[in-house]
Design a protein around this motif. Structure first.
Motif, PDB file in Angstrom:
ATOM      1  N   LEU A  67       0.851  -1.188   0.000  1.00  0.00           N
ATOM      2  CA  LEU A  67       0.000   0.000   0.000  1.00  0.00           C
ATOM      3  C   LEU A  67       0.887   1.239   0.000  1.00  0.00           C
ATOM      4  CD1 LEU A  67      -2.633  -1.155   2.632  1.00  0.00           C
ATOM      5  CD2 LEU A  67      -2.916  -1.066   0.164  1.00  0.00           C
ATOM      6  N   THR A  68       1.416   1.567  -1.161  1.00  0.00           N
ATOM      7  CA  THR A  68       2.345   2.696  -1.251  1.00  0.00           C
ATOM      8  C   THR A  68       1.645   4.034  -1.066  1.00  0.00           C
ATOM      9  OG1 THR A  68       2.124   2.706  -3.655  1.00  0.00           O
ATOM     10  CG2 THR A  68       3.978   1.471  -2.719  1.00  0.00           C
ATOM     11  N   ILE A  69       0.337   4.085  -1.283  1.00  0.00           N
ATOM     12  CA  ILE A  69      -0.372   5.353  -1.127  1.00  0.00           C
ATOM     13  C   ILE A  69      -0.288   5.846   0.319  1.00  0.00           C
ATOM     14  CG2 ILE A  69      -2.619   4.263  -0.724  1.00  0.00           C
ATOM     15  CD1 ILE A  69      -2.090   7.477  -2.696  1.00  0.00           C
ATOM     16  N   ILE A  70      -0.310   4.934   1.285  1.00  0.00           N
ATOM     17  CA  ILE A  70      -0.214   5.327   2.699  1.00  0.00           C
ATOM     18  C   ILE A  70       1.156   5.956   2.973  1.00  0.00           C
ATOM     19  CG2 ILE A  70      -0.280   4.492   5.077  1.00  0.00           C
ATOM     20  CD1 ILE A  70      -2.981   4.355   3.710  1.00  0.00           C
ATOM     21  N   SER A  71       2.195   5.357   2.436  1.00  0.00           N
ATOM     22  CA  SER A  71       3.543   5.915   2.613  1.00  0.00           C
ATOM     23  C   SER A  71       3.681   7.271   1.939  1.00  0.00           C
ATOM     24  CB  SER A  71       4.596   4.957   2.063  1.00  0.00           C
ATOM     25  OG  SER A  71       4.612   3.768   2.802  1.00  0.00           O
ATOM     26  N   ASN A  72       3.077   7.417   0.774  1.00  0.00           N
ATOM     27  CA  ASN A  72       3.134   8.695   0.060  1.00  0.00           C
ATOM     28  C   ASN A  72       2.398   9.791   0.833  1.00  0.00           C
ATOM     29  OD1 ASN A  72       4.581   7.462  -1.956  1.00  0.00           O
ATOM     30  ND2 ASN A  72       2.834   7.186  -3.303  1.00  0.00           N
ATOM     31  N   PHE A 104       4.001  13.196   2.449  1.00  0.00           N
ATOM     32  CA  PHE A 104       3.428  14.511   2.186  1.00  0.00           C
ATOM     33  C   PHE A 104       3.223  15.280   3.492  1.00  0.00           C
ATOM     34  CE2 PHE A 104      -0.471  17.083   1.918  1.00  0.00           C
ATOM     35  CZ  PHE A 104      -0.045  18.038   1.019  1.00  0.00           C
ATOM     36  N   PHE A 105       2.571  14.647   4.467  1.00  0.00           N
ATOM     37  CA  PHE A 105       2.326  15.314   5.744  1.00  0.00           C
ATOM     38  C   PHE A 105       3.623  15.604   6.492  1.00  0.00           C
ATOM     39  CE2 PHE A 105      -2.087  13.654   5.349  1.00  0.00           C
ATOM     40  CZ  PHE A 105      -2.717  14.888   5.380  1.00  0.00           C
ATOM     41  N   SER A 106       4.573  14.703   6.398  1.00  0.00           N
ATOM     42  CA  SER A 106       5.862  14.930   7.043  1.00  0.00           C
ATOM     43  C   SER A 106       6.584  16.124   6.423  1.00  0.00           C
ATOM     44  CB  SER A 106       6.733  13.683   6.940  1.00  0.00           C
ATOM     45  OG  SER A 106       7.981  13.901   7.541  1.00  0.00           O
ATOM     46  N   SER A 107       6.478  16.278   5.112  1.00  0.00           N
ATOM     47  CA  SER A 107       7.089  17.424   4.440  1.00  0.00           C
ATOM     48  C   SER A 107       6.461  18.729   4.897  1.00  0.00           C
ATOM     49  CB  SER A 107       6.962  17.285   2.922  1.00  0.00           C
ATOM     50  OG  SER A 107       7.656  16.161   2.468  1.00  0.00           O
TER      51      SER A 107
END
Length: 134
Positions: free
Chosen positions: A89-94, A98-101
């Motif tokens: 589930l790469t969308i969760i990592s993406n 995003f939020f971390s950035s």
């Protein structure tokens, strides 16, 4: 402006405290904050050192919480892989990236803004944190 025992102005040492936590990490920041808390007498400077420490801890907790779900999903993926399955589930990592950035940009602006304010002997009053420090 008052001088510290090092001969630097209180504002410069306060700005260094913020910047050391941001650029130097926990160890460098703790060394500066420890020096301020143990050796300096200025109460405003001590409050700034504690605020810098609390801010660093807060941003660390937020980033940890952001990456918690992707890490848990990775553990689950590894358990599925043991039995020959595949789950990705790469969308969760993406989304986490995003939020971390966004948090990292806010962190940069906060530290630089607080360091500039500290140079001029000013600080932001944040009631919950001020109560905790007092």
């Amino acid at each position: 402006m008052q001088k510290t025992k090092l001969g630097l102005s209180v504002g410069i040492v306060a700005a260094i405290s913020y910047l050391m936590f941001f650029y130097g990490g926990f160890v460098a920041g703790l060394l500066v904050a420890g020096y301020i808390l143990v050796c300096e007498n200025d109460s405003w400077l001590k409050r700034v050192a504690l605020k810098a420490l609390a801010l660093t801890l807060a941003f660390s907790v937020v980033n940890t919480l952001i990456y918690l779900l992707p890490s848990l999903l990775n553990v689950f993926n590894n358990m599925v892989a043991i039995f020959g399955g595949y789950l990705r589930l790469t969308i969760i990592s993406n989304i986490a990236e995003f939020f971390s950035s966004i948090v990292n940009i806010f962190e940069l602006v906060a530290y630089i803004g607080l360091a500039i304010m500290a140079l001029f002997g000013k600080s932001i009053n944040f009631k919950p944190l001020d109560k905790l420090i007092d």
